[in-house]
Structures are given as structure tokens and as C-alpha cells.
Enzyme design. Structure first.
Site, short mmCIF file in Angstrom:
data_model
loop_
_atom_site.label_atom_id
_atom_site.label_comp_id
_atom_site.label_asym_id
_atom_site.label_seq_id
_atom_site.Cartn_x
_atom_site.Cartn_y
_atom_site.Cartn_z
CB VAL A 129 -0.15 -5.86 4.26
CG1 VAL A 129 -1.23 -4.97 4.71
CG2 VAL A 129 -0.12 -6.37 2.86
CE LYS A 169 -3.73 0.71 -1.17
NZ LYS A 169 -4.47 0.40 0.11
CB SER A 176 -0.89 -0.05 1.12
OG SER A 176 -2.00 -0.92 1.02
CE1 TYR A 201 -3.47 0.10 4.56
CE2 TYR A 201 -2.20 -0.78 6.21
CZ TYR A 201 -2.44 -0.86 5.02
OH TYR A 201 -1.58 -1.29 4.03
CE1 TYR A 238 -4.30 -1.06 -4.77
CE2 TYR A 238 -4.75 -3.46 -4.74
CZ TYR A 238 -4.71 -2.21 -3.97
OH TYR A 238 -4.57 -2.43 -2.59
#
Length: 315
Positions: free
Chosen positions: A269, A74, A71, A251, A199
Site C-alpha cells: 500500500v 510478506k 505487503s 490482493y 510484522y
């Protein structure tokens, strides 16, 4: 360097002491074994690299161990999408608000109207952002994100980890459901499988904590390359992504983290955390043992120690 009174040797000693204090927490976490390849990591690993704005990097622990961005990537798909599209267009497809739900939750996506993801740092939001990256082919779109990371890290050999990519694609049922729901709701357009593939691919880009700290330092430096002075990331976009790192980057632990550490950060993660201390330094952390929110448990403790020791909080 931010600490003119400290030598690199003394800075390294600070990092090693913080690492020693954080290391025992790695035994309390778990691996992201829902992605089978990530479940094979050594949970005891922990490392940190700090890059100052004069280009100096100081490291301690397991800093040369490669890991996939997950992530953390992103941030960089968002940078590319914002360069390709207008601010208003991107944020008509994805919101700007934090969520108290897990990063892969479908709950608010289904219950709020319009059915757009709350922010670009959750999975649904990042999938929507990936659909906005321009390119005539899926390979071209991926190469644009990869090229940005290569330029920011100074590492032209950064690559996709094929094993992690395949493992993640094979187990992407939740993300696939999010993507098809968003196409049904008109949030994303085009081939869902191609968008999902992009992605997953950018999540599986592999680097080490020293690379991540240099990338973070460029964001800390308002998008300017430390060595060439080139504006790699436009200033308004650098500010936007750092704001998202503060509000949504950890998160549904982002609020607690803002209090305990207090610097713009983004986790993944695989155990990576990228932290930026504006106009001072970039930090890359790796520790694959995760807490219940999906953040590196040792990495968060390490950053708490360092923030307290160096008074890093921006608040």
C-alpha cells in the site's frame, strides 16, 4: 539480456513511453492515508526499474525515491519461515487459497473452520507467518528478514523507516484484532504484541524500485544471486513464493491482474509492486497513488503497457 536486438537505450525508451502512458492514471487514485505518514506521499510519483539476469538494470521515472515495502515484505517473511519450519508445519497455520476479500478483512478468518488465514499474502496470513520466524529475540527475528533483503538487493544499508514503523504501529488496531483472534483460535502462539511488532517492522523496511527489481530478478533466477551464483533462496521456496504472487499477490485483484499483466507480482500500500518474469527479469515499480483494491493504480497500468509491449505474460 532478454532483448539481444535492443540496446539499454532502446529499453529505456520503451520504459519511458510506457511510463508516459500510465502517468495520467495516478490522478485517479488515492493515498494510503490510514497510515498517516504514507498519506504525505506525492501521488504523482511513478517509476520503474527492470533488472535482467545478466545484472543490467534499466530505469525510468521516480526510481530513486525511497518507499517502505509494506505487503511486498510478506514474501520475505514467508521465505524465512519456510527455511525455519517444514512446509507442512507452515501450511498447517496458514492456507494456500486466494480470497475475494480485502487484504485486512476478518470475515473469512472468523467464519471458516479451522480459523486459519486463507493465504500468507493477506494481513492475517502474514501475521501468522511472522509468528513462525525463528529467533531468540524480536530483534534477531527482524534482523534475519532484513539480512535476507540486504543480500538479495546488494544493499547492506537498507534499513527500517522509523517514522513509518511508528505511524503504522500506532494505527494497527485492525491487525491487532486479527492477531488476538488467531491466538485465541490457536493459530499463533507467543506474545501477540511482539509478533505484531515484527510484522509492522518488516512492512516498514525502506528501499527504492531499483533495489526491488534486483530482488525480483533473483526470484526470477530461481533464487540464485545474479553476480555470485549463490543460492540465496532455495529453489523449492522460490517456486512457492512465486506461485503465491500469481494467485494472491495483488490482493483481491489477483485474477484480473493475471489476465491483464500475467507475471508473478506482489504489491504494497505504499505503492510498490515487485514483479518477476521467470528466467528473464525482475521489475520494481513505485507509484503511491492506489486503486480501490490497494494496488498502485499507475504501477498496474505501467505493467500492463510493458507486458503487452514485451509479451511478458507467463500464460
Amino acid at each position: 539480456m532478454i532483448f539481444p536486438e535492443k540496446t539499454p537505450h532502446e529499453i529505456k525508451a520503451d520504459l519511458e513511453e510506457a511510463l508516459l502512458r500510465a502517468q495520467p492514471y495516478t490522478q485517479q487514485g488515492h493515498l494510503a492515508d490510514y497510515i498517516p505518514v504514507l498519506g504525505k506521499s506525492d501521488p504523482s510519483m511513478l517509476g520503474i526499474s527492470v533488472t535482467f539476469l545478466d545484472g543490467t538494470t534499466v530505469s525510468a521515472g521516480d526510481t530513486q525515491v525511497p518507499f517502505t515495502m509494506q505487503s511486498v515484505s510478506k514474501i520475505f517473511s514467508l521465505i524465512v519461515a519456510l527455511q525455519d519450519r517444514s512446509f507442512d508445519y507452515v501450511f498447517s497455520r496458514v492456507g494456500m487459497e486466494p480470497t475475494g476479500d480485502p487484504f485486512n478483512s476478518i470475515v473469512k478468518l472468523e467464519t471458516i473452520k479451522p480459523h486459519r488465514p486463507l493465504n500468507p499474502m493477506i494481513n492475517a496470513g502474514a501475521i501468522a507467518v511472522s509468528s513462525l520466524v525463528s529467533g531468540s529475540t524480536a530483534d534477531e527475528r527482524f534482523e534475519r528478514i532484513l539480512d535476507l533483503l540486504r543480500r538479495m538487493s546488494g544493499r547492506p544499508d537498507i534499513q527500517l523507516n522509523q517514522a513509518v514503523y511508528q505511524s503504522e504501529l500506532d494505527t494497527a488496531d485492525r491487525n491487532r484484532a486479527l492477531a488476538y483472534f488467531m491466538r485465541d483460535s490457536g493459530i499463533i502462539e507467543g506474545d501477540v504484541e511482539e509478533i505484531l511488532d515484527l510484522y509492522v517492522r518488516h512492512c516498514a523496511i525502506e528501499l527504492c524500485s531499483a533495489d526491488l527489481s534486483r530482488i525480483a530478478a533473483i526470484l526470477s533466477n530461481d533464487g540464485f544471486d545474479l553476480f555470485t551464483g549463490e543460492q540465496i533462496v532455495p529453489l523449492p521456496i522460490a517456486r512457492i513464493v512465486k506461485t503465491f504472487m500469481v494467485t494472491c499477490g495483488m490482493y483481491n485483484a489477483s485474477g484480473e491482474y493475471a489476465i491483464s499483466v500475467g507475471v508473478p507480482s506482489k504489491s504494497g500500500v505504499s505503492g510498490g509492486i515487485m514483479a518477476t518474469v521467470p528466467h528473464k527479469m525482475g521489475i520494481g515499480v513505485f507509484g503511491p497513488s492506489l486503486d480501490e483494491k490497494g494496488n498502485s493504480i499507475g504501477g498496474v497500468k505501467l505493467l500492463e503497457e510493458l507486458s503487452a509491449r514485451w509479451n511478458l505474460s507467463i500464460f
